[in-house]
Design an enzyme around this catalytic site. Structure first.
Site, PDB file in Angstrom:
ATOM      1  N   CYS A  49      47.543  56.513  77.884  1.00 22.41           N
ATOM      2  CA  CYS A  49      47.107  56.642  79.288  1.00 22.41           C
ATOM      3  C   CYS A  49      45.583  56.638  79.391  1.00 22.41           C
ATOM      4  O   CYS A  49      45.022  56.047  80.309  1.00 22.41           O
ATOM      5  CB  CYS A  49      47.644  57.928  79.906  1.00 22.41           C
ATOM      6  SG  CYS A  49      49.439  58.024  79.921  1.00 22.41           S
ATOM      7  N   ARG A 126      55.179  53.561  83.143  1.00 21.92           N
ATOM      8  CA  ARG A 126      53.946  52.861  83.531  1.00 21.92           C
ATOM      9  C   ARG A 126      54.279  51.781  84.557  1.00 21.92           C
ATOM     10  O   ARG A 126      54.639  50.666  84.188  1.00 21.92           O
ATOM     11  CB  ARG A 126      53.286  52.228  82.291  1.00 21.92           C
ATOM     12  CG  ARG A 126      52.965  53.257  81.233  1.00 21.92           C
ATOM     13  CD  ARG A 126      52.246  52.674  80.019  1.00 21.92           C
ATOM     14  NE  ARG A 126      52.230  53.671  78.950  1.00 21.92           N
ATOM     15  CZ  ARG A 126      51.411  54.709  78.922  1.00 21.92           C
ATOM     16  NH1 ARG A 126      50.508  54.881  79.865  1.00 21.92           N
ATOM     17  NH2 ARG A 126      51.494  55.582  77.930  1.00 21.92           N
TER      18      ARG A 126
END
Lengths: 212, 76
Positions: A49, A126
């Site tokens: 991330c 995601r």
């Protein structure tokens, strides 16, 4: 009772929301008139991330030139988001210039089908939603927890959609800006007959390209 | 952008929006043009300032309230 999982659909209005972010409370309506990339990440202070956030920050100026805004989201708290972006700036030298939704109660995550229990029962996968200035969902990506997204593709995707809107054309596989675009195929036998005489670069009557 | 701090006073971002309204009521588009802030931030910020009663909506525009004027001076 069976749980209902909702996923947005291409060509339909993006689900409305109002949510707390690192830059105040924001509504989807606040982005009307702009393109918006709403993207989720599983968790703050995690390695993939963090690389993605730095990569999104890197393309942000280019996105702004295209009239596109970025809005991040995860189920972490505002405090966590603030600590994380400060950490990214302090340790990695990258400023994160866009807001991040703190979706603690998963309200926005559920509207957009961001939680996939096969990957995680608690975190968002995601996701990327490309939303146009009329608040319509134009493209979606769903990536697994393990795999960081490609910013070149996200930029390419937005530019392709904007090119389609501007010129009424489609874009072929691996299209890049300035490449030839696809001429919409004929929809009558008469126009199919005419197509090969119209000066496009054609493999056949249904597959023709042109330079913009 | 967060325009009101926890103590109820406008932040630096909030002050920018308030100053943009000093010359009179403006639409969010005009405020965005004047301040150089993105539209989403201006819309969100003006809404927050309205919630704190520092600005008020006037048709499709926003204007300073007397409370808002205390921070930037009276409207021109």
């Amino acid at each position: 009772m069976e749980e209902v999982i909702r996923l947005p659909r291409l060509g339909e209005p993006a689900p409305d929301f109002e949510a707390p972010t690192t830059r105040g409370t924001i509504r989807l309506d606040d982005y009307k008139g702009s393109w918006l990339i709403l993207f989720s990440h599983p968790a703050d202070f995690t390695p993939v991330c963090t690389t993605e956030f730095m990569a999104f920050a890197q393309i942000y100026p280019e996105l702004q030139k295209l009239g596109v805004e970025l809005l991040g989201i995860s189920v972490d708290s505002i405090t966590s988001h603030i600590a994380w972006v400060r950490n990214i700036e302090e340790k990695l030298g990258v400023n994160i210039p866009f807001p991040i939704i703190a979706d603690l109660n998963k309200e926005v995550a559920q509207l957009y089908g961001m939680v996939h229990p096969g990957q995680s029962k608690t975190e968002t996968v995601r996701c990327v939603f490309v939303i146009d200035p009329n608040k319509v969902v134009r493209a979606m990506l769903y990536y697994p927890l393990t795999t960081g997204r490609n910013m070149d593709e996200i930029l390419r995707l937005v530019e392709a959609l904007q090119t389609t809107d501007k010129h009424g054309v489609a874009t072929p596989a691996n299209w890049r800006p300035d490449d030839m675009v696809i001429v919409p195929p004929p929809n009558t036998t008469e126009s199919a007959e005419e197509r090969l005489k119209q000066g496009y670069e054609c493999a056949d009557w249904y597959l023709c390209k042109k330079k913009l | 952008m967060a325009c009101i701090s926890p103590d109820g006073k406008p932040t630096e971002s909030g002050m920018k929006l308030l100053r943009a309204l000093q010359s009179g009521p403006k639409s969010p588009e005009d405020v965005a043009q004047e301040t150089g802030r993105p539209m989403y931030a201006v819309r969100s910020g003006l809404r927050e300032l309205a919630g704190a009663e520092l600005v008020t909506e006037k048709g499709e525009s926003y204007e300073l309230t007397p409370k808002g004027s205390e921070f930037v001076g009276p409207q021109a």
